[in-house]
Every structure is written in structure tokens, then in C-alpha cells.
Design a protein around this motif. Structure first.
Motif, PDB file in Angstrom:
ATOM      1  N   LEU A 177       0.689  -1.006  -0.166  1.00  5.73           N
ATOM      2  CA  LEU A 177      -0.350  -0.207  -0.047  1.00  5.73           C
ATOM      3  C   LEU A 177       0.973   1.326  -0.500  1.00  5.73           C
ATOM      4  CD1 LEU A 177      -2.798  -0.327   2.444  1.00  5.73           C
ATOM      5  CD2 LEU A 177      -3.576  -0.261   0.269  1.00  5.73           C
ATOM      6  N   LYS A 178       1.942   0.821   0.924  1.00  6.87           N
ATOM      7  CA  LYS A 178       3.036   2.364   0.954  1.00  6.87           C
ATOM      8  C   LYS A 178       3.550   2.052  -1.023  1.00  6.87           C
ATOM      9  CE  LYS A 178       7.025   4.201   2.870  1.00  6.87           C
ATOM     10  NZ  LYS A 178       8.433   3.637   3.538  1.00  6.87           N
ATOM     11  N   GLN A 179       4.007   1.616  -1.478  1.00  3.49           N
ATOM     12  CA  GLN A 179       4.389   1.667  -3.008  1.00  3.49           C
ATOM     13  C   GLN A 179       3.795   2.276  -3.568  1.00  3.49           C
ATOM     14  OE1 GLN A 179       5.354  -1.965  -2.971  1.00  3.49           O
ATOM     15  NE2 GLN A 179       6.856  -2.284  -2.011  1.00  3.49           N
ATOM     16  N   MET A 180       1.891   1.578  -3.272  1.00  2.00           N
ATOM     17  CA  MET A 180       1.196   2.277  -4.204  1.00  2.00           C
ATOM     18  C   MET A 180       0.786   3.295  -3.903  1.00  2.00           C
ATOM     19  SD  MET A 180      -1.314  -1.260  -5.199  1.00  2.00           S
ATOM     20  CE  MET A 180      -1.659  -1.801  -3.534  1.00  2.00           C
ATOM     21  N   GLY A 181       1.074   3.785  -2.906  1.00  2.17           N
ATOM     22  CA  GLY A 181       0.707   5.250  -2.155  1.00  2.17           C
ATOM     23  C   GLY A 181       1.323   6.099  -2.974  1.00  2.17           C
TER      24      GLY A 181
END
Length: 377
Positions: A177-181
Motif C-alpha cells: 500500500l505504501k508503494q502504491m501510495g
């Protein structure tokens, strides 16, 4: 007659008296508003974002990157810090003189770097991730290429042929989720929509124009096994299992991509996506991220990918300076145009093992040698 007239006259006097005594008084006019106190110039300047102060002489301005004052016609002056930068020394380079005010990367870095963080629900909606709740649905969501790849793995190694590898997503869902964020924040900052596909819009190139048979000299054909690997990567992205990559902001290079985990050689990183258009329609376009899709025998049929409105993480991977040995050493991935089932596609692949925290770079020129990379970092 007199008593009646007397009564009428008395009634008139009473009515007139009642009318005069009960008349409402005029309200007193409201007091005049107190004059507004004008703010001092010093107070305004303290709260102002920046102010343009013209100099009498700009002859001593030099580029902050190359420290040269030559080519004054290519020097851009920041409207905030009043420092100069050559258009080709900026990252990404500036093709045309901007219309209106212009702010350098260092002055605008704070504002672009602090892009609002997106919540988990917004990230899922932003990337249109497929929600699979039941185990049966999860099994259907998984690509059939997973089992085929396992069956053919021994055969691939026996032939000693180098096949493309699917990326390995991070095991921690919070990390994914951090990467996609970070990608969603970068796309939002550039007012772009996420898209993992080539888009064909009315008034631009149609899908029928994207045929590999039009390529001058022919195009490299992607094997059946590698097509299955590519589809496996696309299926993982739709499930929210993204490649282990982060989009970070650098004051010199702008938005760039770095590995969030170890990546093996020949791993598929991303497929270049965006709007497809004819090169002839984009000859005067100042977009610095256009990608060649098709170099046709007939130049009027050549195509490019324009990720200015729609795109994915491939749009943020920077290029190398292929005129210096140090610049060439930074390259750790390549951009290859493939014939995929008769259609032209552009795929980014790792050319060596990439360590965690290492930034991704590839050669913008490839075999065309038309992009001016001699000013790249």
C-alpha cells in the motif's frame, strides 16, 4: 344636518390625530463603517509566497547546475529565488520556454514533496484493484500462467534460454500500500490518471494503426512463455500486488523510482502506458516523457506513447547520460519494444540485479540516438 357633520368632522380630527401620533419614526441611519486599516508592505511580504523583484542587470547570472553563463537565451530565471538554470540542465529537461511564471525544482520541491497521503480505500479505488473476498474467487483471480510456469521451469533451465521473470511483490500488504501510495501521490500531483494499458482516443491514432508489421526492419517478437509472464504480471497488478518500487521526489531529478526490495536480472518492471498518437501530431509537443512505440516504414504512420494524462510508474523512471562512462554505469534496466500478438508494446526490464534503495535508470535513446542526454546527471 349639523350634528352629522359635526360628528364626521370630529371623527376626521381623531383619525388624523391617531395617524399623526402613531406614525413610526424613521430609524436612525447606521453608523458609517470604520475605515479599513491598510496593511503595511512588510506585513504583506511576510505572508506572501514569493515576490518577483526585477534586477537592473542580469549579466552575472549563471546556471546553478553547470556553473556556466553561456547560452543566455537558454537560461531560465526562477521567479522565487531569481537563480538561473539552463533548460537542458534541468531534470527533466525543459524543451520550451515556459509561458508565465516559472519556479525551479528546489523552490517547488517542498510543495511537491509534501503531497497528501492517500488512505487505503482511496488507493484501492485509484488503481481499481479487484477485491476478492472468498477463497474460490481468489483462486479464479489467480492467473493460469502460475501453474504453467512451474511446469515449464525445468524445461526452460534445461534449454539455458534466458526468459523474462515476473516481479516478486512485497509480502507485507502494508508495504505494498505504501508503494502504491507513492505512485498515486505522484500521479495526482501531475494531474494524471492511472492506466496500465495503451489508450486510443478519438482524434488520435486508432488501435488498428498499432501493428508490428508496419515496423521498419521488423520488430522483436515476444515468445509465448514471456507473454504468459507478462500477463501474469498484469494479473498481479490488478489484484494489488504491485512491483516492489517506490516513487520518490528529488530536488534535482524530480520524481524518480527506486527499488523497495531486491530485484533479479531480467525481471519485468512495468509496461509503458499512455495515450497513443502519431509522431507527426506531436512534433511540437513539449512533453518530456513521450516513448516511441512504432517506427514505421512510412514516417507518417509512426506512433508514440504520450503519458501526460494517463500512465503508470514507467513514466517516472529517469534516463542516463549515455555520453559519459559514469552515466552508462547507472543503467540497470532497459526499455524494449516487442511484438506481442501482432501489436507493438513497450516493456521495461531489469538488465542486472538491483539492490534495495537503488534508483532505476535506462537509456532514453535506445537505438535512435535522438534524445539529448548529454546534460543528464
Amino acid at each position: 344636518m349639523h350634528p352629522a357633520s359635526t360628528t364626521t368632522a370630529a371623527a376626521r380630527r381623531q383619525i388624523g390625530s391617531r395617524h399623526r401620533t402613531s406614525a413610526p419614526r424613521r430609524p436612525s441611519p447606521p453608523p458609517y463603517p470604520s475605515p479599513k486599516r491598510m496593511k503595511l508592505l512588510t506585513e504583506v511580504m511576510e505572508k506572501a509566497a514569493y515576490a518577483v523583484v526585477e534586477r537592473e542587470d542580469y549579466g552575472d547570472i549563471s546556471c546553478e547546475q553547470c556553473r556556466s553563463g553561456e547560452r543566455a537565451e537558454e537560461l531560465l530565471l526562477c521567479d522565487k529565488c531569481d537563480k538561473g538554470y539552463h533548460m537542458k540542465c534541468l531534470r527533466p529537461i525543459v524543451v520550451r520556454v515556459p509561458i508565465g511564471s516559472w519556479i525551479c525544482n528546489k523552490c517547488s520541491g517542498d510543495g511537491q514533496g509534501r503531497v497528501r497521503r492517500l488512505s487505503q480505500k482511496k488507493i484501492i479505488d485509484f488503481f481499481r484493484i479487484q477485491r476478492c473476498e472468498k477463497d474460490g474467487i481468489k483462486e479464479k483471480c489467480r492467473s493460469l500462467q502460475d501453474s504453467r510456469k512451474r511446469r515449464r521451469r525445468s524445461l526452460v533451465y534445461q534449454k539455458k534460454r534466458r526468459r523474462l521473470l515476473p516481479f516478486i511483490p512485497s509480502e507485507d500488504p502494508a508495504q505494498r500500500l505504501k508503494q502504491m501510495g507513492t505512485l498515486a501521490s505522484a500521479l495526482t500531483a501531475l494531474h494524471m490518471e492511472f492506466s496500465d494499458d495503451l489508450t486510443y482516443l478519438p482524434g488520435m491514432a486508432p488501435q488498428l494503426a498499432n501493428q508490428a508489421k508496419f515496423e521498419q526492419g521488423g520488430m522483436q517478437v515476444l515468445s509465448k512463455e514471456d507473454i504468459e509472464t507478462l500477463e501474469q504480471c498484469r494479473a498481479m497488478c490488478k489484484r494489488g500486488e504491485c512491483p516492489p518500487l517506490l516513487v520518490v521526489f528529488d530536488s534535482c531529478e524530480g520524481y524518480t523510482v527506486e527499488a523497495d526490495d531486491q530485484i533479479k536480472d531480467l525481471t519485468i518492471l512495468a509496461e509503458y502506458s499512455g495515450d497513443v498518437d502519431y509522431i507527426k501530431n506531436r512534433e511540437h509537443d513539449d512533453c518530456d516523457s513521450m516513448m516511441t512505440l512504432l517506427l514505421a516504414r512510412d514516417p507518417s504512420k509512426s506512433l508514440v506513447i504520450c503519458p501526460d494524462k494517463r500512465g503508470n510508474i514507467a513514466r517516472f523512471i529517469n534516463g542516463i547520460n549515455n555520453h559519459t562512462p559514469d552515466g552508462k554505469k547507472k543503467q540497470n534496466c532497459k526499455c524494449v519494444r516487442y511484438d506481442v500478438n501482432g501489436e507493438c508494446r513497450v516493456i521495461l526490464v531489469a538488465t542486472r540485479d538491483v539492490a534495495k534503495g537503488e534508483r532505476l535508470y535506462y537509456d532514453y535513446n535506445g537505438h535512435e540516438h535522438e534524445y539529448p542526454t548529454q546534460h543528464f546527471v
